[in-house]
Design a protein around this motif. Sequence first.
Motif, PDB file in Angstrom:
ATOM      1  N   VAL A  59       0.781  -1.202   0.076  1.00  0.00           N
ATOM      2  CA  VAL A  59      -0.019  -0.088  -0.155  1.00  0.00           C
ATOM      3  C   VAL A  59       0.905   1.243   0.161  1.00  0.00           C
ATOM      4  O   VAL A  59       0.665   2.250  -0.911  1.00  0.00           O
ATOM      5  N   ALA A  60       1.786   1.351   0.910  1.00  0.00           N
ATOM      6  CA  ALA A  60       3.049   2.507   0.923  1.00  0.00           C
ATOM      7  C   ALA A  60       3.498   2.752  -0.607  1.00  0.00           C
ATOM      8  O   ALA A  60       3.533   3.752  -0.924  1.00  0.00           O
ATOM      9  N   GLU A  61       3.780   1.605  -1.186  1.00  0.00           N
ATOM     10  CA  GLU A  61       4.414   1.912  -2.419  1.00  0.00           C
ATOM     11  C   GLU A  61       3.555   2.352  -3.482  1.00  0.00           C
ATOM     12  O   GLU A  61       3.857   3.218  -4.222  1.00  0.00           O
ATOM     13  N   ARG A  62       2.359   1.851  -3.502  1.00  0.00           N
ATOM     14  CA  ARG A  62       1.444   2.331  -4.368  1.00  0.00           C
ATOM     15  C   ARG A  62       0.815   3.671  -4.393  1.00  0.00           C
ATOM     16  O   ARG A  62       0.655   4.578  -5.001  1.00  0.00           O
ATOM     17  N   LEU A  63       0.776   4.159  -2.818  1.00  0.00           N
ATOM     18  CA  LEU A  63       0.484   5.551  -2.542  1.00  0.00           C
ATOM     19  C   LEU A  63       1.717   6.505  -2.309  1.00  0.00           C
ATOM     20  O   LEU A  63       1.372   7.602  -2.490  1.00  0.00           O
ATOM     21  N   GLY A  64       2.924   6.087  -2.520  1.00  0.00           N
ATOM     22  CA  GLY A  64       3.980   6.824  -2.506  1.00  0.00           C
ATOM     23  C   GLY A  64       4.147   7.444  -1.154  1.00  0.00           C
ATOM     24  O   GLY A  64       4.596   8.494  -1.055  1.00  0.00           O
ATOM     25  N   VAL A  65       4.133   6.671   0.015  1.00  0.00           N
ATOM     26  CA  VAL A  65       4.211   7.320   1.254  1.00  0.00           C
ATOM     27  C   VAL A  65       5.138   6.069   1.883  1.00  0.00           C
ATOM     28  O   VAL A  65       5.026   4.850   1.468  1.00  0.00           O
TER      29      VAL A  65
END
Length: 112
Positions: A59-65
């Motif tokens: 999720v972090a990778e997809r959202l860039g966070v």
Amino acid sequence: MYSRDQIETFRTILKPLCDTGTISPELFAVALKAVKEHWQGETSTVPRGPERSLSRKEVAERLGVSSRTVDRYREHGLLKGYSYGPKIIRFLESEILAFQQGFQSEKEGGAK
């Protein structure tokens, strides 16, 4: 939060006490209900079905966070996490996509 196995263990321990009259059936029912409600508390279990679930890192990778930001989003109710064990939180791909689309809409709306 209790796992399904912990609830089943709890029931397995208390049921014989109820059957022998050591505790009342009412107390058994109330205790089991309280444990089940606690289990269904803050974080739901992963829904069963064909939909893909994502880890915090994905999720972090997809959202860039960062993963910590994903945790903050979940703590503030922006993302819904599903418990897949005592320490495993998963996110539904469709919910992440919807979040991304809403986030993009807000950014585009604010830029005008």
